[in-house]
Design a protein around this motif. Structure first.
Motif, PDB file in Angstrom:
ATOM      1  N   LEU A  74      32.970  76.946  15.437  1.00  0.00           N
ATOM      2  CA  LEU A  74      32.177  76.081  14.574  1.00  0.00           C
ATOM      3  C   LEU A  74      30.839  76.733  14.238  1.00  0.00           C
ATOM      4  O   LEU A  74      30.387  76.700  13.083  1.00  0.00           O
ATOM      5  CB  LEU A  74      31.939  74.727  15.257  1.00  0.00           C
ATOM      6  CG  LEU A  74      33.083  73.721  15.215  1.00  0.00           C
ATOM      7  CD1 LEU A  74      32.819  72.578  16.198  1.00  0.00           C
ATOM      8  CD2 LEU A  74      33.272  73.165  13.806  1.00  0.00           C
ATOM      9  N   ALA A  75      30.209  77.345  15.242  1.00  0.00           N
ATOM     10  CA  ALA A  75      28.924  78.017  15.020  1.00  0.00           C
ATOM     11  C   ALA A  75      29.079  79.185  14.041  1.00  0.00           C
ATOM     12  O   ALA A  75      28.217  79.401  13.174  1.00  0.00           O
ATOM     13  CB  ALA A  75      28.350  78.501  16.346  1.00  0.00           C
ATOM     14  N   ALA A 100      37.433  74.073  24.637  1.00  0.00           N
ATOM     15  CA  ALA A 100      36.289  73.379  24.039  1.00  0.00           C
ATOM     16  C   ALA A 100      35.195  74.375  23.662  1.00  0.00           C
ATOM     17  O   ALA A 100      34.575  74.268  22.589  1.00  0.00           O
ATOM     18  CB  ALA A 100      35.747  72.329  25.005  1.00  0.00           C
ATOM     19  N   ALA A 101      34.955  75.369  24.524  1.00  0.00           N
ATOM     20  CA  ALA A 101      33.934  76.377  24.245  1.00  0.00           C
ATOM     21  C   ALA A 101      34.311  77.231  23.036  1.00  0.00           C
ATOM     22  O   ALA A 101      33.450  77.566  22.207  1.00  0.00           O
ATOM     23  CB  ALA A 101      33.724  77.258  25.475  1.00  0.00           C
ATOM     24  N   SER A 117      37.639  74.178  13.140  1.00  0.00           N
ATOM     25  CA  SER A 117      36.328  74.824  13.046  1.00  0.00           C
ATOM     26  C   SER A 117      35.940  75.259  11.641  1.00  0.00           C
ATOM     27  O   SER A 117      34.790  75.635  11.419  1.00  0.00           O
ATOM     28  CB  SER A 117      36.271  76.051  13.979  1.00  0.00           C
ATOM     29  OG  SER A 117      37.256  76.999  13.635  1.00  0.00           O
ATOM     30  N   VAL A 140      35.247  67.714  17.947  1.00  0.00           N
ATOM     31  CA  VAL A 140      34.705  67.656  19.305  1.00  0.00           C
ATOM     32  C   VAL A 140      34.851  66.260  19.893  1.00  0.00           C
ATOM     33  O   VAL A 140      35.311  66.085  21.030  1.00  0.00           O
ATOM     34  CB  VAL A 140      33.222  68.093  19.309  1.00  0.00           C
ATOM     35  CG1 VAL A 140      32.625  67.935  20.702  1.00  0.00           C
ATOM     36  CG2 VAL A 140      33.089  69.531  18.812  1.00  0.00           C
ATOM     37  N   ARG A 141      34.530  65.256  19.120  1.00  0.00           N
ATOM     38  CA  ARG A 141      34.526  63.882  19.623  1.00  0.00           C
ATOM     39  C   ARG A 141      35.926  63.297  19.790  1.00  0.00           C
ATOM     40  O   ARG A 141      36.182  62.533  20.728  1.00  0.00           O
ATOM     41  CB  ARG A 141      33.718  63.009  18.667  1.00  0.00           C
ATOM     42  CG  ARG A 141      33.592  61.543  19.060  1.00  0.00           C
ATOM     43  CD  ARG A 141      33.070  60.713  17.907  1.00  0.00           C
ATOM     44  NE  ARG A 141      34.010  60.706  16.779  1.00  0.00           N
ATOM     45  CZ  ARG A 141      33.635  60.741  15.499  1.00  0.00           C
ATOM     46  NH1 ARG A 141      32.357  60.793  15.172  1.00  0.00           N
ATOM     47  NH2 ARG A 141      34.555  60.725  14.540  1.00  0.00           N
ATOM     48  N   GLN A 173      33.651  75.324  19.865  1.00  0.00           N
ATOM     49  CA  GLN A 173      32.218  75.310  19.570  1.00  0.00           C
ATOM     50  C   GLN A 173      31.747  76.656  19.025  1.00  0.00           C
ATOM     51  O   GLN A 173      30.943  76.716  18.081  1.00  0.00           O
ATOM     52  CB  GLN A 173      31.428  74.944  20.832  1.00  0.00           C
ATOM     53  CG  GLN A 173      31.599  73.517  21.291  1.00  0.00           C
ATOM     54  CD  GLN A 173      30.802  72.522  20.462  1.00  0.00           C
ATOM     55  OE1 GLN A 173      30.313  72.835  19.383  1.00  0.00           O
ATOM     56  NE2 GLN A 173      30.676  71.296  20.960  1.00  0.00           N
ATOM     57  N   GLU A 174      32.251  77.755  19.602  1.00  0.00           N
ATOM     58  CA  GLU A 174      31.881  79.084  19.130  1.00  0.00           C
ATOM     59  C   GLU A 174      32.317  79.295  17.685  1.00  0.00           C
ATOM     60  O   GLU A 174      31.557  79.827  16.858  1.00  0.00           O
ATOM     61  CB  GLU A 174      32.525  80.163  20.011  1.00  0.00           C
ATOM     62  CG  GLU A 174      31.929  80.275  21.402  1.00  0.00           C
ATOM     63  CD  GLU A 174      32.721  81.235  22.281  1.00  0.00           C
ATOM     64  OE1 GLU A 174      33.531  82.018  21.718  1.00  0.00           O
ATOM     65  OE2 GLU A 174      32.534  81.222  23.508  1.00  0.00           O
ATOM     66  N   ASP A 210      36.567  64.135  13.987  1.00  0.00           N
ATOM     67  CA  ASP A 210      35.564  65.065  14.508  1.00  0.00           C
ATOM     68  C   ASP A 210      36.256  65.955  15.538  1.00  0.00           C
ATOM     69  O   ASP A 210      36.857  65.439  16.489  1.00  0.00           O
ATOM     70  CB  ASP A 210      34.419  64.292  15.162  1.00  0.00           C
ATOM     71  CG  ASP A 210      33.297  65.204  15.631  1.00  0.00           C
ATOM     72  OD1 ASP A 210      33.516  65.961  16.600  1.00  0.00           O
ATOM     73  OD2 ASP A 210      32.203  65.163  15.047  1.00  0.00           O
TER      74      ASP A 210
END
Length: 330
Positions: free
Chosen positions: A315-316, A308-309, A102, A116-117, A312-313, A114
């Motif tokens: 990364l944001a 996964a969440a 992240s 996520v990917r 993403q958090e 990546d």
């Protein structure tokens, strides 16, 4: 994840469920040969410690050896890339952390994977918050008095980190933005020199992981003034969070978990997830992780979706920090 006081019932449930795990593993074709667990950093750090702590219990559950493989280099890029582009069969895993997953995707151009990917998350293991650690030579002994001092001496107090573009660096930028103070960022090449200067009083503060800061706080060589977790940590019940102080709303923590290459069969991911949950329910494992100040994942949180969440958090949060005015990554 909730704090540890909410984990007792969940841990008991995980331990009870774990009794069925050997039969679960045996009921599938996975695994039928040893598993490689890649640590993208050298031996001796938190990730290496985590891998070698989890591997024996997971191995017993799965019925196959788990071999820890330190693939260090480029700040975690080399080992992470090796897993991201590895064969998606469940036999090559990554001990993931916030740096490669992240931070680097936001701060490093042309990253060869990546987050996520290219990965199939298995589940988070634990989180460790970033803390604000003050030199004992500093007159402030609480977050409130530190903020008063920092506003009076705006632009004069220093804050060390383990380097430019690290989680600690971005935490300093978010702290400055949210508090209205202006701590001078002093980047180091790793935490060792930073701690030496903090103890000597060369720098005023340091942002780093709780696991590294706790020993200094306990023996009086420095003081933890705030934690970046969502809630106060049991080891420091009188130390406020940055969130409750209204300074930084996102949780500033490092998440450690396991991942496989994207496309790994769901049955293999589930077997690995169940083994991870059982390892985290083990009393010895929990005691060792809690000694680091870790917030261990509850049984309900040890899922691919939750990990996964969290990625993403984080990364944001990294993107928000990098976008702040005046932030420089070089």
């Amino acid at each position: 994840m909730t704090r540890r006081r909410d984990l007792i019932l969940g841990s008991a449930a995980a331990a009870a469920a774990a009794l069925c795990l050997p039969r679960l593993a045996a009921a599938t074709d996975f695994p039928d040969h040893p598993i490689r667990l890649v640590v993208p950093f050298p031996p001796g750090g938190n990730l290496d410690f985590t891998a070698r702590l989890l591997a024996p219990t997971m191995s017993r559950v799965l019925g196959q050896p788990i071999v820890v493989d330190n693939r260090a280099g480029a700040g975690g890029i080399l080992g992470s890339e090796a897993v991201a582009h590895g064969r998606p069969d469940g036999y090559t895993l990554l001990v993931g952390s916030s740096g490669p997953l992240s931070l680097l995707p936001v701060t490093t151009p042309n990253l060869p994977f990546d987050p996520v990917r290219d990965f199939a998350p298995i589940g988070p293991a634990y989180r460790i918050p970033i803390v604000l650690l003050a030199s004992r030579n500093l007159s402030a002994n609480s977050l409130a008095t530190f903020l008063e001092l920092a506003k009076m001496r705006r632009g004069q107090l220093s804050a060390g980190s383990s380097g430019i573009g690290t989680g600690a660096h971005l935490a300093i930028e978010l702290f400055n933005h949210g508090s209205g103070v202006q701590l001078l960022h002093v980047p180091y090449r790793g935490t060792g020199p930073a701690y030496s200067d903090l103890i000597a009083g060369t720098i005023d503060t340091l942002f780093d992981q709780l696991s590294n800061a706790l020993p200094l706080h306990r023996d009086g060589r420095a003081r933890i003034l705030a934690v970046g977790s969502a809630e106060r940590v049991p080891e420091l019940p009188d130390v406020p969070t940055l969130r409750e102080a209204g300074i930084v709303q996102p949780e500033l923590s490092t998440t450690i978990g396991l991942l496989a290459p994207a496309g790994t069969p769901a049955a293999a991911v589930e077997a690995l997830r169940a083994a991870l949950a059982m390892a985290l329910a083990d009393g010895v494992v929990r005691e060792r992780l809690e000694s680091l100040g870790a917030e261990i994942a509850t049984p309900d949180d040890v899922t691919p979706a939750r990990y996964a969440a969290l990625i993403q958090e984080e990364l944001a949060t990294s993107r928000a920090a990098v976008a702040l005015p005046g932030v420089k990554l070089e």
